[in-house]
Design a protein around this motif. Structure first.
Motif, PDB file in Angstrom:
ATOM      1  N   TYR A 131       0.873  -1.051  -0.105  1.00 25.74           N
ATOM      2  CA  TYR A 131      -0.095   0.102  -0.077  1.00 25.74           C
ATOM      3  C   TYR A 131       0.774   1.333  -0.036  1.00 25.74           C
ATOM      4  CZ  TYR A 131      -2.987   3.728   1.493  1.00 25.74           C
ATOM      5  OH  TYR A 131      -3.495   4.818   1.405  1.00 25.74           O
ATOM      6  N   ASN A 132       1.698   1.237   0.850  1.00 24.40           N
ATOM      7  CA  ASN A 132       2.733   2.546   0.788  1.00 24.40           C
ATOM      8  C   ASN A 132       3.427   2.769  -0.462  1.00 24.40           C
ATOM      9  OD1 ASN A 132       1.814   2.814   3.675  1.00 24.40           O
ATOM     10  ND2 ASN A 132       3.645   1.748   4.618  1.00 24.40           N
ATOM     11  N   LYS A 133       3.872   1.625  -1.023  1.00 25.00           N
ATOM     12  CA  LYS A 133       4.362   2.072  -2.300  1.00 25.00           C
ATOM     13  C   LYS A 133       3.715   2.797  -3.481  1.00 25.00           C
ATOM     14  CE  LYS A 133       7.914  -1.677  -2.068  1.00 25.00           C
ATOM     15  NZ  LYS A 133       8.239  -3.184  -2.742  1.00 25.00           N
ATOM     16  N   LEU A 134       2.376   2.167  -3.390  1.00 20.94           N
ATOM     17  CA  LEU A 134       1.506   2.707  -4.273  1.00 20.94           C
ATOM     18  C   LEU A 134       1.003   4.259  -3.874  1.00 20.94           C
ATOM     19  CD1 LEU A 134      -0.552  -0.309  -5.239  1.00 20.94           C
ATOM     20  CD2 LEU A 134       1.307   0.753  -6.628  1.00 20.94           C
ATOM     21  N   ALA A 135       0.927   4.350  -2.725  1.00 24.46           N
ATOM     22  CA  ALA A 135       0.467   5.594  -2.038  1.00 24.46           C
ATOM     23  C   ALA A 135       1.475   6.521  -2.304  1.00 24.46           C
ATOM     24  CB  ALA A 135      -0.001   5.590  -0.493  1.00 24.46           C
ATOM     25  N   ALA A 136       2.717   6.416  -2.410  1.00 25.28           N
ATOM     26  CA  ALA A 136       3.762   7.261  -2.731  1.00 25.28           C
ATOM     27  C   ALA A 136       3.542   7.537  -4.154  1.00 25.28           C
ATOM     28  CB  ALA A 136       5.042   6.539  -2.335  1.00 25.28           C
ATOM     29  N   LYS A 153      -8.229  10.253  -2.942  1.00 27.35           N
ATOM     30  CA  LYS A 153      -7.022   9.911  -3.040  1.00 27.35           C
ATOM     31  C   LYS A 153      -6.923   8.378  -2.861  1.00 27.35           C
ATOM     32  CE  LYS A 153      -2.411   9.486  -1.003  1.00 27.35           C
ATOM     33  NZ  LYS A 153      -1.880   8.865   0.317  1.00 27.35           N
ATOM     34  N   GLU A 154      -7.542   7.889  -2.124  1.00 30.68           N
ATOM     35  CA  GLU A 154      -7.628   6.210  -1.819  1.00 30.68           C
ATOM     36  C   GLU A 154      -8.064   5.598  -2.778  1.00 30.68           C
ATOM     37  OE1 GLU A 154      -5.841   5.419   0.788  1.00 30.68           O
ATOM     38  OE2 GLU A 154      -5.700   7.009   2.013  1.00 30.68           O
ATOM     39  N   THR A 155      -8.956   6.252  -3.433  1.00 31.16           N
ATOM     40  CA  THR A 155      -9.655   5.460  -4.666  1.00 31.16           C
ATOM     41  C   THR A 155      -8.452   5.390  -5.905  1.00 31.16           C
ATOM     42  OG1 THR A 155     -11.830   6.390  -4.404  1.00 31.16           O
ATOM     43  CG2 THR A 155     -11.300   5.477  -6.448  1.00 31.16           C
ATOM     44  N   HIS A 156      -7.814   6.451  -5.940  1.00 38.21           N
ATOM     45  CA  HIS A 156      -6.600   6.474  -6.718  1.00 38.21           C
ATOM     46  C   HIS A 156      -5.267   5.221  -6.394  1.00 38.21           C
ATOM     47  CE1 HIS A 156      -8.083   9.518  -9.187  1.00 38.21           C
ATOM     48  NE2 HIS A 156      -8.008  10.512  -8.155  1.00 38.21           N
ATOM     49  N   VAL A 157      -5.194   5.198  -5.076  1.00 38.84           N
ATOM     50  CA  VAL A 157      -4.192   4.199  -4.767  1.00 38.84           C
ATOM     51  C   VAL A 157      -4.786   2.733  -4.867  1.00 38.84           C
ATOM     52  CG1 VAL A 157      -3.099   3.369  -2.738  1.00 38.84           C
ATOM     53  CG2 VAL A 157      -3.352   5.788  -3.055  1.00 38.84           C
ATOM     54  N   CYS A 158      -6.111   2.741  -4.915  1.00 34.64           N
ATOM     55  CA  CYS A 158      -6.628   1.384  -5.096  1.00 34.64           C
ATOM     56  C   CYS A 158      -6.581   0.992  -6.664  1.00 34.64           C
ATOM     57  CB  CYS A 158      -8.189   1.334  -4.661  1.00 34.64           C
ATOM     58  SG  CYS A 158      -8.982   0.203  -5.287  1.00 34.64           S
ATOM     59  N   GLU A 203      -6.532  -5.687   3.271  1.00 39.41           N
ATOM     60  CA  GLU A 203      -7.204  -4.688   4.218  1.00 39.41           C
ATOM     61  C   GLU A 203      -6.554  -3.409   4.502  1.00 39.41           C
ATOM     62  OE1 GLU A 203      -7.961  -6.532   7.857  1.00 39.41           O
ATOM     63  OE2 GLU A 203      -8.929  -8.088   7.157  1.00 39.41           O
ATOM     64  N   ASP A 204      -5.380  -3.309   4.108  1.00 39.40           N
ATOM     65  CA  ASP A 204      -4.759  -1.908   4.246  1.00 39.40           C
ATOM     66  C   ASP A 204      -5.310  -1.077   3.077  1.00 39.40           C
ATOM     67  OD1 ASP A 204      -3.130  -0.616   6.166  1.00 39.40           O
ATOM     68  OD2 ASP A 204      -1.787   0.009   4.145  1.00 39.40           O
ATOM     69  N   PHE A 205      -5.948  -1.503   2.001  1.00 33.54           N
ATOM     70  CA  PHE A 205      -6.588  -0.777   0.856  1.00 33.54           C
ATOM     71  C   PHE A 205      -8.071  -0.480   1.071  1.00 33.54           C
ATOM     72  CE2 PHE A 205      -2.869  -2.637  -1.232  1.00 33.54           C
ATOM     73  CZ  PHE A 205      -2.567  -1.711  -2.224  1.00 33.54           C
ATOM     74  N   THR A 206      -8.676  -1.828   1.625  1.00 32.47           N
ATOM     75  CA  THR A 206     -10.175  -1.576   1.977  1.00 32.47           C
ATOM     76  C   THR A 206     -10.351  -0.658   2.988  1.00 32.47           C
ATOM     77  OG1 THR A 206      -9.982  -3.716   3.114  1.00 32.47           O
ATOM     78  CG2 THR A 206     -10.655  -3.827   0.767  1.00 32.47           C
ATOM     79  N   LYS A 207      -9.736  -0.776   4.313  1.00 36.37           N
ATOM     80  CA  LYS A 207     -10.089   0.054   5.279  1.00 36.37           C
ATOM     81  C   LYS A 207      -9.897   1.571   4.948  1.00 36.37           C
ATOM     82  CE  LYS A 207      -5.713  -0.646   7.800  1.00 36.37           C
ATOM     83  NZ  LYS A 207      -5.062  -1.391   8.958  1.00 36.37           N
ATOM     84  N   ARG A 208      -8.676   1.823   4.267  1.00 32.82           N
ATOM     85  CA  ARG A 208      -8.299   3.364   4.053  1.00 32.82           C
ATOM     86  C   ARG A 208      -9.592   3.883   2.976  1.00 32.82           C
ATOM     87  NH1 ARG A 208      -3.056   4.794   4.893  1.00 32.82           N
ATOM     88  NH2 ARG A 208      -1.617   3.240   6.095  1.00 32.82           N
ATOM     89  N   ILE A 209     -10.179   3.033   2.245  1.00 37.84           N
ATOM     90  CA  ILE A 209     -11.328   3.689   1.280  1.00 37.84           C
ATOM     91  C   ILE A 209     -12.347   3.825   2.182  1.00 37.84           C
ATOM     92  CG2 ILE A 209     -13.114   3.021  -0.527  1.00 37.84           C
ATOM     93  CD1 ILE A 209     -10.578   1.315  -2.002  1.00 37.84           C
ATOM     94  N   GLN A 366      -0.676  15.233   3.560  1.00 40.14           N
ATOM     95  CA  GLN A 366       0.548  15.348   2.885  1.00 40.14           C
ATOM     96  C   GLN A 366       1.263  13.546   2.841  1.00 40.14           C
ATOM     97  OE1 GLN A 366       2.896  17.694   5.476  1.00 40.14           O
ATOM     98  NE2 GLN A 366       2.194  19.633   4.627  1.00 40.14           N
ATOM     99  N   GLY A 367       1.481  13.284   1.532  1.00 41.83           N
ATOM    100  CA  GLY A 367       1.926  12.047   1.568  1.00 41.83           C
ATOM    101  C   GLY A 367       1.134  10.890   2.121  1.00 41.83           C
ATOM    102  N   ASP A 368       1.705  10.059   2.756  1.00 44.82           N
ATOM    103  CA  ASP A 368       0.978   8.880   3.369  1.00 44.82           C
ATOM    104  C   ASP A 368       0.090   8.982   4.389  1.00 44.82           C
ATOM    105  OD1 ASP A 368       2.055   7.592   1.212  1.00 44.82           O
ATOM    106  OD2 ASP A 368       3.667   6.804   2.493  1.00 44.82           O
ATOM    107  N   SER A 369       0.354  10.212   5.187  1.00 49.54           N
ATOM    108  CA  SER A 369      -0.638  10.273   6.426  1.00 49.54           C
ATOM    109  C   SER A 369      -1.427  11.653   6.387  1.00 49.54           C
ATOM    110  CB  SER A 369       0.378  10.597   7.490  1.00 49.54           C
ATOM    111  OG  SER A 369       1.247  12.002   7.338  1.00 49.54           O
ATOM    112  N   ALA A 370      -2.581  11.456   7.057  1.00 45.89           N
ATOM    113  CA  ALA A 370      -3.624  12.689   7.364  1.00 45.89           C
ATOM    114  C   ALA A 370      -3.557  13.135   8.628  1.00 45.89           C
ATOM    115  CB  ALA A 370      -4.898  11.924   6.785  1.00 45.89           C
TER     116      ALA A 370
END
Length: 426
Positions: A131-136, A153-158, A203-209, A366-370
């Motif tokens: 997840y972190n690689k794609l989020a970056a 943004k989370e949709t774009h990561v997905c 789950e790191d994708f689904t829970k962030r969406i 910013q980046g991977d954190s909100a």
């Protein structure tokens, strides 16, 4: 004629063994081992007939009930009695049917299922790396779009994950597709598609969406519509919550997810994090497990993080208290509420957020954190909660209506004894 206390006590003590550190196998393997043994095979066949009778709502006479209870006692400390299932295993539904075949009498007629049929959550840290690689990649590109819409943004990561975008597209297509000339979606297929997405995508994708933080209603609407609620959640009329529960308990999968939710989202008033098991991640996992079942929950509006079921307690008669308890599992659950807040605003409890954040509507992403200031919304939520708590003294399902300020919880194993003693076996 009542059932002998010794027989019931023996059954409860055998259940207590499930809480011990005994080696466990999954129920599919345990069933195969049992069927290879003639004595265990005969006992298991009796339990299958007992479970079948209950599924078909066939009344059991006194001798049949005693026979079923004796069969459970005869399993003793076998691997079948202490087996568990895994959330992402093959033949999961078969595994769950085996589990409830040998765990039916204690929870018979009682919706507080108490013990989850699932093994403890596995360590899924390796998913975070992906997840972190794609989020970056998203954060460093034009895909990030409007920084004030974290859900986008989370949709774009997905969309950068082949599995995530494929399964998300699948359920979105099914849930928005009209069925025939009546222009009504196929809810059963929609729920199956949702369940497939939340089970197979890390789950790191689904829970962030599902739990993305929002500061405005545009973002909140996107979050609420994640599960395509027009098809998966709501309908023209709200069914009775009592009917919804009965429908869920008749299905081994829904019953299992409800039991998992009750165990992992069990609230405790005296706990700093609001949870008796002190595990917000397990609670969120259990909540997401409810999506795709007949008891699928969702956000109630675009402007809050409150969740509920699509059902009503109107016309519930003398079962109004039980009906309110069903709704309260989602609407008045401090453990679930804090777990959702903690995912949206990491490393802060709900109380800390309300105390520490200034009144502001600004959001920095910013980046991977909100890092979010949403005190206005949280203040409104807190105010509504205080008003509701002062007007009606409700909580999660309890063994009684008494409230002493101690931890709120579902009944312990020992509380099932008087319930079973009250069963009339005439």
């Amino acid at each position: 004629m009542g059932m002998g206390p010794a027989l019931l006590l023996g059954l409860l003590l055998s259940r207590a063994g499930d809480l011990l550190a005994l080696p466990r196998s999954d129920c599919v393997v345990a069933e195969q081992l049992c069927l290879s043994d003639s004595t265990c095979n005969a006992t298991y066949r009796i339990l299958e007939n007992c479970a079948l009778a209950k599924t078909r709502l066939l009344p059991l006479d006194h001798n049949s009930r005693v026979r079923c209870l004796n069969a459970e006692l005869d399993l003793g400390n076998s691997s079948l009695l202490h087996c568990k299932c895994h959330r992402r295993m093959k033949r999961q539904e078969h595994c769950l049917r085996v589990y409830w075949t040998v765990h039916s009498s204690v929870t018979d007629g009682y919706f507080n299922l108490e013990t989850s049929p699932y093994e403890n959550p596995a360590n899924e840290e390796h998913w975070k790396t992906d997840y972190n690689k794609l989020a970056a990649l998203v954060s460093g590109s034009q895909l990030a779009g409007d920084a004030t819409n974290p859900c986008l943004k989370e949709t774009h990561v997905c969309n950068l994950s082949k599995k995530c975008v494929r399964l998300r597209t699948d359920y979105a297509s099914i849930c928005t597709r009209a069925a025939g000339s009546e222009d009504v979606c196929d809810r059963r297929k929609c729920l199956r598609g949702l369940r497939n997405f939340f089970e197979k995508v890390p789950e790191d994708f689904t829970k962030r969406i599902l739990f993305c933080p929002c500061q405005d209603e545009f973002c909140g609407e996107r979050r609420r519509k994640t599960i395509v609620p027009d098809c998966s959640f709501q309908s023209n009329t709200k069914p009775s919550c009592l009917w919804l529960l009965d429908f869920c308990l008749e299905d081994p999968f829904c019953k299992s997810r409800l039991a998992d939710f009750q165990q992992n989202c069990q609230p405790a008033d005296t706990s700093p994090d609001g949870c008796s098991l002190h595990n917000h991640a397990a609670c969120l996992q259990a909540y997401m497990g409810m999506i795709g079942t007949p008891m699928t929950p969702n956000y109630v509006s675009n402007s809050s993080v409150e969740v509920s079921l699509w059902c009503t307690c109107e016309s519930s008669g003398n079962q109004k208290e039980k009906c309110d308890q069903i709704l309260g599992m989602f609407e008045s659950n401090k453990c679930l509420e804090n777990a959702i807040w903690s995912q949206m605003y990491l490393k802060q409890t709900a109380l800390e957020r309300q105390e520490d954040l200034p009144y502001s509507s600004s959001l920095s992403f910013q980046g991977d954190s909100a890092s979010t200031s949403l005190a206005s919304e949280m203040s409104q939520v807190a105010e509504r909660k205080m008003q509701r708590d002062s007007s009606e003294h409700s909580s999660m399902p309890l063994a009684s209506s008494e409230h002493s300020g101690a931890a709120t919880s579902w009944p312990s194993l020992a509380l099932f004894l008087p319930l079973l003693l009250s069963i009339n076996l005439a």
